[in-house]
Write a protein that holds these residues in place. Structure first.
Motif, short mmCIF file in Angstrom:
data_model
loop_
_atom_site.label_atom_id
_atom_site.label_comp_id
_atom_site.label_asym_id
_atom_site.label_seq_id
_atom_site.Cartn_x
_atom_site.Cartn_y
_atom_site.Cartn_z
N PHE A 75 0.86 -1.19 0.00
CA PHE A 75 0.00 0.00 0.00
C PHE A 75 0.89 1.23 0.00
N ARG A 76 0.58 2.13 -0.91
CA ARG A 76 1.32 3.40 -0.95
C ARG A 76 0.41 4.54 -0.53
N THR A 77 0.88 5.29 0.45
CA THR A 77 0.19 6.51 0.83
C THR A 77 1.25 7.57 1.10
N SER A 78 0.81 8.74 1.56
CA SER A 78 1.77 9.82 1.81
C SER A 78 1.68 10.28 3.25
N ILE A 79 2.72 10.95 3.67
CA ILE A 79 2.72 11.68 4.94
C ILE A 79 2.27 13.11 4.64
N SER A 80 1.46 13.66 5.51
CA SER A 80 1.08 15.06 5.39
C SER A 80 2.17 15.92 6.02
N TRP A 81 2.85 16.68 5.17
CA TRP A 81 3.92 17.58 5.63
C TRP A 81 3.39 18.50 6.72
N SER A 82 2.21 19.08 6.50
CA SER A 82 1.67 20.05 7.46
C SER A 82 1.15 19.38 8.73
N ARG A 83 0.93 18.06 8.70
CA ARG A 83 0.57 17.36 9.95
C ARG A 83 1.82 17.04 10.75
N LEU A 84 2.87 16.58 10.08
CA LEU A 84 4.09 16.19 10.78
C LEU A 84 4.86 17.39 11.32
N LEU A 85 4.94 18.45 10.51
CA LEU A 85 5.68 19.67 10.90
C LEU A 85 4.77 20.88 10.70
N PRO A 86 3.83 21.11 11.59
CA PRO A 86 2.84 22.18 11.39
C PRO A 86 3.44 23.56 11.17
N ASP A 87 4.56 23.84 11.82
CA ASP A 87 5.22 25.14 11.63
C ASP A 87 6.47 25.02 10.77
N GLY A 88 6.70 23.83 10.24
CA GLY A 88 7.86 23.61 9.39
C GLY A 88 9.11 23.20 10.13
N VAL A 89 9.10 23.30 11.45
CA VAL A 89 10.31 23.02 12.24
C VAL A 89 10.05 22.00 13.34
N ASN A 90 9.03 22.25 14.14
CA ASN A 90 8.78 21.42 15.32
C ASN A 90 7.91 20.22 14.98
N ILE A 91 8.32 19.05 15.49
CA ILE A 91 7.62 17.81 15.20
C ILE A 91 6.34 17.71 16.03
N ASN A 92 5.25 17.36 15.37
CA ASN A 92 3.96 17.16 16.01
C ASN A 92 3.87 15.71 16.49
N GLN A 93 3.93 15.49 17.78
CA GLN A 93 3.97 14.13 18.31
C GLN A 93 2.70 13.36 18.01
N GLU A 145 5.54 31.95 -1.39
CA GLU A 145 5.57 31.59 -2.82
C GLU A 145 5.88 30.11 -3.08
N GLY A 146 5.78 29.27 -2.07
CA GLY A 146 5.86 27.84 -2.30
C GLY A 146 7.09 27.42 -3.08
N TRP A 147 6.89 26.57 -4.10
CA TRP A 147 8.02 26.04 -4.86
C TRP A 147 8.71 27.09 -5.71
N GLU A 148 8.16 28.28 -5.83
CA GLU A 148 8.89 29.35 -6.52
C GLU A 148 10.06 29.85 -5.68
N ASN A 149 9.99 29.62 -4.38
CA ASN A 149 11.00 30.11 -3.45
C ASN A 149 12.00 29.00 -3.16
N ARG A 150 13.25 29.25 -3.46
CA ARG A 150 14.28 28.21 -3.29
C ARG A 150 14.45 27.79 -1.83
N GLU A 151 14.06 28.65 -0.90
CA GLU A 151 14.14 28.27 0.51
C GLU A 151 13.28 27.05 0.82
N VAL A 152 12.20 26.89 0.06
CA VAL A 152 11.29 25.77 0.31
C VAL A 152 11.96 24.44 -0.04
N VAL A 153 12.93 24.47 -0.95
CA VAL A 153 13.70 23.26 -1.27
C VAL A 153 14.41 22.77 0.00
N HIS A 179 12.67 23.69 -9.03
CA HIS A 179 12.87 23.61 -7.59
C HIS A 179 12.34 22.29 -7.03
N THR A 180 11.27 21.79 -7.60
CA THR A 180 10.75 20.49 -7.18
C THR A 180 11.78 19.41 -7.45
#
Length: 460
Positions: A77-95, A132-140, A196-197
């Motif tokens: 079975f293939r599914t995905s992890i939700s980036w915004s669930r695992l790292l809601p602020d992009g840094v801190n892990i959501n237990q 700006e999402g994937w337009e912004n190289r920082e998001v890489v 960038h993707t």
């Protein structure tokens, strides 16, 4: 008597994604992604106003659903992890997210269902889209951090990872058409998003290899063969350009480690090249995938440009070719897509001959049908013989490709159970199980019984 027997250890299963199945969009500490935001501001864009919070509720029903997978003999079975669930602020892990994904992975393994975990399935965290999402190289860099976090947390049990699912889709739908958020129509920006993707994929692969985990990492691409109307030079050129834009733009750098020269020249000619930096070429070259997932639904048929060019949004891929209706085509009238089973064979041979015969699997193949209740019998079972026929014919052509040496190791359908599908919500159903979104009950369709027998026999 079985006529089509597949290789020993063949992966039989289904694919899904976090946003399309989990639900619980505002639970468990999850942060907002672009779909949550877009539904908040424009709910009328979504079919019957059904948004991402009202999906198939896998978040609360995963144990029963995984048992249902085992009931029809799925071995993967293939599914995905939700980036915004695992790292809601992009840094801190959501237990709470860690606990959920640990439980899902453990439950899959307990039921002898091999997990293939994808990192990104169209669901940019909204706080990153605001810059700006994937337009912004920082998001890489942000993605690489997210990937490393996921590998660290779950890599002891997950042995097959993929970086992206269909990375061309956010480019095509969100930056070349007004179909996905942020609804931009600008090819220069689209090329930057695509580039960038690809950098993000390579960087995540690099992180995985640096961690010396004993698994494999790949990418999932929707490869849509581009068939020319004729052997006329102009029609052939149109098909080549379509293939460059929609297939090879991700396939070549992912598998071969470099972009097609023809694509670079075409983008340069029209002043569409993205900004690059020292080290980019080496990053892509050194971080090719271990395996490839291929999503196949329909072919692309093209001819030379014959219709007037619309310059209102500047240059777009459709400036280079027109769509062509093949007189012999068969259609899925519900979805408006052509059914062309031989396409999966052509993909198999292309990978064999032009992409080092890399190990690959069919990561998605499916038939969406609306109003399936029309085909329900007295026992509440949907008699989806049309879907069984669709799968049978694709598997026959896939088997031919394997017999001729293509290194395919699995076949996954879209999808295990009916799920939410972006703007279309639940308009078109694909699952082995029907989902009643009013009460979240699941009902096995006829195709699920058929699939159970196919897996049991490892063939048709």
């Amino acid at each position: 008597m079985q006529k089509y027997v597949f290789p020993e250890g063949f992966l039989w299963g289904a694919a899904a994604s976090a946003t399309q199945t989990e639900g619980a969009a505002n639970e468990g500490g999850k942060g907002k992604n672009i779909w949550d935001h877009w539904y908040e501001i424009e709910p009328d864009r979504f079919y019957q106003d059904v948004g991402p919070s009202e999906t198939s509720d896998f978040y609360h029903h995963y144990k029963e659903d995984i048992k249902r997978m085992k009931d029809i003999n799925m071995n993967s079975f293939r599914t995905s992890i939700s980036w915004s669930r695992l790292l809601p602020d992009g840094v801190n892990i959501n237990q709470e997210a860690v606990d959920f994904y640990n439980q899902v992975i453990d439950e899959l393994l307990k039921n002898d269902v091999t997990p293939i975990i994808n990192l990104y399935h169209f669901d940019m965290p909204f706080h990153l889209q605001e810059i700006e999402g994937w337009e912004n190289r920082e998001v890489v860099e942000s993605f690489a951090y997210y990937a490393k976090t996921a590998f660290h947390l779950f890599g002891d049990r997950v042995k097959r990872w993929t970086t992206f699912n269909e990375p061309i889709v956010p480019v095509e739908m969100g930056y070349l058409n007004d179909f996905h958020y942020p609804c931009v129509v600008d090819m220069k920006r689209a090329v930057t998003v695509a580039y960038h993707t690809m950098l993000a994929s390579a960087m995540a692969i690099g992180e995985y290899r640096n961690m010396n985990q004993d698994g494999e990492i790949g990418i999932i691409l929707n490869l849509t063969p581009s068939y020319p109307r004729s052997q006329d030079e102009a029609d052939l050129k149109a098909a080549e350009i379509a293939d460059l834009f929609f297939n090879r733009s991700f396939l070549d750098p992912s598998v071969l480690g470099e972009y097609p020269v023809e694509l670079i020249q075409l983008l340069k000619e029209h002043d569409l090249l993205p900004q690059t930096f020292d080290g980019d070429h080496a990053l892509i070259k050194e971080n090719i995938v271990d395996f490839l997932g291929v999503n196949y639904y329909q072919p692309r048929r093209v001819k030379k440009k014959e219709t007037p060019v619309d310059d209102s949004h500047g240059i777009l891929p459709t400036h280079f070719f027109d769509s062509y209706i093949w007189p012999e085509r068969r259609m899925n009238p519900h979805r408006g897509w052509e059914i062309y089973e031989k396409g999966v064979y052509d993909i198999a041979i292309n990978i064999r001959d032009n992409y080092n015969n890399i190990p690959w699997y069919v990561a998605e193949n499916g038939m969406g049908v609306s109003d399936e209740e029309r085909f329900m019998d007295d026992s509440n079972m949907i008699q989806d013989d049309y879907r069984i026929e669709f799968y049978q014919e694709h598997l026959k052509w896939l088997h031919k490709g394997i017999e001729e040496g293509s290194n395919c190791f699995g076949y996954h359908v879209w999808t295990f159970m009916d799920n939410w599908s972006w703007l279309n919500a639940y308009k078109n159903r694909y699952g082995f199980y029907r989902v009643d979104i009013n009460n979240q009950k699941r009902y096995l369709k006829k195709s699920g019984y058929w699939f159970k027998e196919v897996v049991e026999r490892n063939g048709l």
